[in-house]
Motif scaffolding. Structure first.
Motif, PDB file in Angstrom:
ATOM      1  N   ASP A  77       0.858  -1.195   0.000  1.00 61.45           N
ATOM      2  CA  ASP A  77       0.000   0.000   0.000  1.00 61.45           C
ATOM      3  C   ASP A  77       0.886   1.234   0.000  1.00 61.45           C
ATOM      4  O   ASP A  77       1.556   1.551   1.006  1.00 61.45           O
ATOM      5  CB  ASP A  77      -0.918  -0.002   1.231  1.00 61.45           C
ATOM      6  CG  ASP A  77      -1.922  -1.136   1.182  1.00 61.45           C
ATOM      7  OD1 ASP A  77      -2.297  -1.539   0.066  1.00 61.45           O
ATOM      8  OD2 ASP A  77      -2.316  -1.630   2.264  1.00 61.45           O
ATOM      9  N   TYR A  78       0.875   1.916  -1.119  1.00 59.94           N
ATOM     10  CA  TYR A  78       1.771   3.063  -1.280  1.00 59.94           C
ATOM     11  C   TYR A  78       1.177   4.320  -0.661  1.00 59.94           C
ATOM     12  O   TYR A  78       0.014   4.668  -0.911  1.00 59.94           O
ATOM     13  CB  TYR A  78       2.041   3.296  -2.768  1.00 59.94           C
ATOM     14  CG  TYR A  78       2.841   4.550  -3.073  1.00 59.94           C
ATOM     15  CD1 TYR A  78       4.165   4.670  -2.653  1.00 59.94           C
ATOM     16  CD2 TYR A  78       2.269   5.604  -3.772  1.00 59.94           C
ATOM     17  CE1 TYR A  78       4.895   5.801  -2.931  1.00 59.94           C
ATOM     18  CE2 TYR A  78       3.002   6.740  -4.067  1.00 59.94           C
ATOM     19  CZ  TYR A  78       4.315   6.834  -3.638  1.00 59.94           C
ATOM     20  OH  TYR A  78       5.031   7.966  -3.912  1.00 59.94           O
ATOM     21  N   ASP A  79       1.965   4.997   0.131  1.00 52.75           N
ATOM     22  CA  ASP A  79       1.577   6.277   0.728  1.00 52.75           C
ATOM     23  C   ASP A  79       2.494   7.355   0.163  1.00 52.75           C
ATOM     24  O   ASP A  79       3.698   7.378   0.468  1.00 52.75           O
ATOM     25  CB  ASP A  79       1.705   6.217   2.254  1.00 52.75           C
ATOM     26  CG  ASP A  79       1.221   7.503   2.918  1.00 52.75           C
ATOM     27  OD1 ASP A  79       0.756   8.416   2.192  1.00 52.75           O
ATOM     28  OD2 ASP A  79       1.305   7.598   4.163  1.00 52.75           O
ATOM     29  N   PRO A  80       1.958   8.267  -0.698  1.00 56.24           N
ATOM     30  CA  PRO A  80       2.833   9.281  -1.313  1.00 56.24           C
ATOM     31  C   PRO A  80       3.458  10.242  -0.313  1.00 56.24           C
ATOM     32  O   PRO A  80       4.461  10.886  -0.620  1.00 56.24           O
ATOM     33  CB  PRO A  80       1.880  10.019  -2.277  1.00 56.24           C
ATOM     34  CG  PRO A  80       0.514   9.719  -1.777  1.00 56.24           C
ATOM     35  CD  PRO A  80       0.563   8.371  -1.141  1.00 56.24           C
ATOM     36  N   ASN A  81       2.869  10.352   0.884  1.00 59.38           N
ATOM     37  CA  ASN A  81       3.433  11.252   1.901  1.00 59.38           C
ATOM     38  C   ASN A  81       4.592  10.620   2.663  1.00 59.38           C
ATOM     39  O   ASN A  81       5.298  11.303   3.399  1.00 59.38           O
ATOM     40  CB  ASN A  81       2.343  11.663   2.898  1.00 59.38           C
ATOM     41  CG  ASN A  81       1.238  12.461   2.224  1.00 59.38           C
ATOM     42  OD1 ASN A  81       1.496  13.278   1.348  1.00 59.38           O
ATOM     43  ND2 ASN A  81       0.002  12.223   2.633  1.00 59.38           N
ATOM     44  N   GLU A  82       4.777   9.343   2.478  1.00 58.69           N
ATOM     45  CA  GLU A  82       5.857   8.644   3.186  1.00 58.69           C
ATOM     46  C   GLU A  82       7.059   8.487   2.262  1.00 58.69           C
ATOM     47  O   GLU A  82       6.977   7.864   1.203  1.00 58.69           O
ATOM     48  CB  GLU A  82       5.374   7.264   3.648  1.00 58.69           C
ATOM     49  CG  GLU A  82       6.433   6.490   4.419  1.00 58.69           C
ATOM     50  CD  GLU A  82       5.943   5.122   4.840  1.00 58.69           C
ATOM     51  OE1 GLU A  82       6.748   4.335   5.370  1.00 58.69           O
ATOM     52  OE2 GLU A  82       4.742   4.836   4.620  1.00 58.69           O
ATOM     53  N   LYS A  83       8.161   9.061   2.642  1.00 55.80           N
ATOM     54  CA  LYS A  83       9.362   8.987   1.827  1.00 55.80           C
ATOM     55  C   LYS A  83      10.050   7.638   2.034  1.00 55.80           C
ATOM     56  O   LYS A  83      10.113   7.113   3.139  1.00 55.80           O
ATOM     57  CB  LYS A  83      10.324  10.115   2.196  1.00 55.80           C
ATOM     58  CG  LYS A  83       9.797  11.490   1.824  1.00 55.80           C
ATOM     59  CD  LYS A  83      10.821  12.566   2.111  1.00 55.80           C
ATOM     60  CE  LYS A  83      10.311  13.941   1.707  1.00 55.80           C
ATOM     61  NZ  LYS A  83      11.309  14.997   1.987  1.00 55.80           N
ATOM     62  N   SER A  84      10.575   7.116   0.935  1.00 49.75           N
ATOM     63  CA  SER A  84      11.232   5.822   1.010  1.00 49.75           C
ATOM     64  C   SER A  84      12.599   5.941   1.698  1.00 49.75           C
ATOM     65  O   SER A  84      13.389   6.842   1.391  1.00 49.75           O
ATOM     66  CB  SER A  84      11.412   5.249  -0.398  1.00 49.75           C
ATOM     67  OG  SER A  84      12.184   4.072  -0.346  1.00 49.75           O
ATOM     68  N   LYS A  85      12.827   5.025   2.633  1.00 44.70           N
ATOM     69  CA  LYS A  85      14.121   4.978   3.325  1.00 44.70           C
ATOM     70  C   LYS A  85      14.896   3.712   2.956  1.00 44.70           C
ATOM     71  O   LYS A  85      15.934   3.428   3.557  1.00 44.70           O
ATOM     72  CB  LYS A  85      13.904   5.035   4.839  1.00 44.70           C
ATOM     73  CG  LYS A  85      13.257   6.334   5.307  1.00 44.70           C
ATOM     74  CD  LYS A  85      13.075   6.331   6.817  1.00 44.70           C
ATOM     75  CE  LYS A  85      12.416   7.630   7.281  1.00 44.70           C
ATOM     76  NZ  LYS A  85      12.218   7.659   8.746  1.00 44.70           N
ATOM     77  N   HIS A  86      14.386   2.992   1.973  1.00 45.69           N
ATOM     78  CA  HIS A  86      15.050   1.757   1.559  1.00 45.69           C
ATOM     79  C   HIS A  86      16.330   2.073   0.789  1.00 45.69           C
ATOM     80  O   HIS A  86      16.362   3.016  -0.024  1.00 45.69           O
ATOM     81  CB  HIS A  86      14.128   0.907   0.688  1.00 45.69           C
ATOM     82  CG  HIS A  86      12.850   0.521   1.386  1.00 45.69           C
ATOM     83  ND1 HIS A  86      11.782  -0.056   0.740  1.00 45.69           N
ATOM     84  CD2 HIS A  86      12.492   0.626   2.690  1.00 45.69           C
ATOM     85  CE1 HIS A  86      10.819  -0.285   1.609  1.00 45.69           C
ATOM     86  NE2 HIS A  86      11.217   0.131   2.795  1.00 45.69           N
ATOM     87  N   CYS A 121      16.336   3.966  -2.902  1.00 48.15           N
ATOM     88  CA  CYS A 121      15.140   3.582  -3.660  1.00 48.15           C
ATOM     89  C   CYS A 121      14.193   4.769  -3.776  1.00 48.15           C
ATOM     90  O   CYS A 121      13.984   5.505  -2.800  1.00 48.15           O
ATOM     91  CB  CYS A 121      14.433   2.415  -2.975  1.00 48.15           C
ATOM     92  SG  CYS A 121      15.433   0.912  -2.897  1.00 48.15           S
ATOM     93  N   VAL A 122      13.615   4.936  -4.965  1.00 51.56           N
ATOM     94  CA  VAL A 122      12.671   6.022  -5.227  1.00 51.56           C
ATOM     95  C   VAL A 122      11.395   5.421  -5.783  1.00 51.56           C
ATOM     96  O   VAL A 122      11.432   4.651  -6.753  1.00 51.56           O
ATOM     97  CB  VAL A 122      13.256   7.050  -6.217  1.00 51.56           C
ATOM     98  CG1 VAL A 122      12.229   8.131  -6.513  1.00 51.56           C
ATOM     99  CG2 VAL A 122      14.533   7.662  -5.658  1.00 51.56           C
ATOM    100  N   PHE A 123      10.249   5.784  -5.158  1.00 48.92           N
ATOM    101  CA  PHE A 123       8.942   5.315  -5.627  1.00 48.92           C
ATOM    102  C   PHE A 123       8.248   6.441  -6.376  1.00 48.92           C
ATOM    103  O   PHE A 123       8.197   7.585  -5.891  1.00 48.92           O
ATOM    104  CB  PHE A 123       8.068   4.878  -4.447  1.00 48.92           C
ATOM    105  CG  PHE A 123       8.671   3.750  -3.650  1.00 48.92           C
ATOM    106  CD1 PHE A 123       9.541   2.855  -4.251  1.00 48.92           C
ATOM    107  CD2 PHE A 123       8.386   3.592  -2.302  1.00 48.92           C
ATOM    108  CE1 PHE A 123      10.108   1.805  -3.525  1.00 48.92           C
ATOM    109  CE2 PHE A 123       8.941   2.552  -1.576  1.00 48.92           C
ATOM    110  CZ  PHE A 123       9.805   1.658  -2.183  1.00 48.92           C
ATOM    111  N   GLU A 124       7.717   6.126  -7.543  1.00 46.45           N
ATOM    112  CA  GLU A 124       7.038   7.134  -8.364  1.00 46.45           C
ATOM    113  C   GLU A 124       5.722   6.579  -8.886  1.00 46.45           C
ATOM    114  O   GLU A 124       5.655   5.416  -9.304  1.00 46.45           O
ATOM    115  CB  GLU A 124       7.904   7.561  -9.560  1.00 46.45           C
ATOM    116  CG  GLU A 124       9.131   8.351  -9.194  1.00 46.45           C
ATOM    117  CD  GLU A 124       9.905   8.778 -10.418  1.00 46.45           C
ATOM    118  OE1 GLU A 124       9.585   8.293 -11.531  1.00 46.45           O
ATOM    119  OE2 GLU A 124      10.837   9.590 -10.292  1.00 46.45           O
TER     120      GLU A 124
END
Length: 264
Positions: A77-86, A121-124
């Protein structure tokens, strides 16, 4: 002792991008190229091992060769407000001669012989990537209609759109067009009136001539002078044409009357 610089060339070199939606497995590739003349052992590590599947996650790269590593992000479940720390780390070491057991190579490797590169890691999401590519002024680019281009007056564009719009049947014509048509009709009526007036003047002359002929014939009859058959025929001809001429005069009077009322 200074740490050894990474011998492999990584593509991408800094970050791994994963483009959503993330309702299914999302895969991105990491290319590892060995430009040296030695065999290089590599191992791929991550701070979130339960979220990713890496194939292959370790191996040996021959001199001048390249290996493509597939990094598969599991659905979440992707949350755009949560920045990826992976983060990922590619750890390498030169392979000893005749090395066959990879576990033994990494176990016996010294810390000063290890090389590593880190990637974040960057989620888009699709709309986020499009928004980043679009420039601030692209909303009014040259491919859009004229009224959206910078420097053009909006009212002028609206007027041009109205002028170029197709005319619909049954709609009232603009006032200027109606006035032009009225002027044309008035000119036609004036020309017709002039023609009728000229016809009326001609008929009036013919009637005057008939009267003169009638008087001349009466005087000749009273004086006892015989009238030639030719003269009698002429009088009859004039008399036969007198009635239609009078009808034309009456019609011209009525037409002139109605034209006068229309023009006034």
């Amino acid at each position: 002792m200074a740490k050894l610089e990474q011998v492999l060339i990584l593509e991408p070199p800094i970050e791994l991008k994963f483009k959503g939606p993330f309702t299914d497995v999302v895969t991105t590739n990491l290319k590892l190229k060995n430009p040296s003349d030695k065999r290089v052992c590599f191992k791929v590590k991550t701070t979130a091992p339960r979220r990713y599947c890496v194939r292959p996650n370790s191996g040996i790269i021959d001199p001048g060769s390249m290996v493509t590593v597939s990094v598969m992000l599991q659905p979440f479940d992707y949350d755009p407000n949560e920045k990826s720390k992976h983060k990922f780390m590619v750890q390498t070491v030169y392979a000893p001669a005749g090395a066959a057991d990879m576990d033994a190579v990494w176990k016996d490797a010294k810390a000063e012989d290890l090389m590593d590169s880190k990637l974040r890691c960057v989620f888009e999401l699709p709309f986020e990537s499009e928004k980043s590519v679009q420039s601030p002024g692209s909303a009014c680019g040259s491919n859009l209609p004229t009224m959206c281009r910078p420097g053009n007056d909006l009212e002028t564009s609206k007027s041009a759109a109205v002028t170029n719009a197709p005319k619909s049947e049954g709609l009232p014509m603009p006032k200027s067009v109606s006035t032009s048509l009225d002027d044309i009709e008035v000119r036609k009526l004036m020309e017709e009136c002039k023609r009728l007036q000229a016809e009326l003047a001609k008929i009036t002359d013919e009637n005057r001539q008939l009267k003169d002929d009638g008087l001349r014939l009466r005087k000749a009859a009273q004086s006892g002078n015989p009238v030639s058959s030719t003269s009698n025929a002429a009088v009859r001809d004039h008399g036969s044409t007198a009635l239609p001429s009078l009808l034309v005069v009456i019609a011209a009077i009525f037409i002139g009357f109605f034209l006068g009322k229309f023009i006034l």
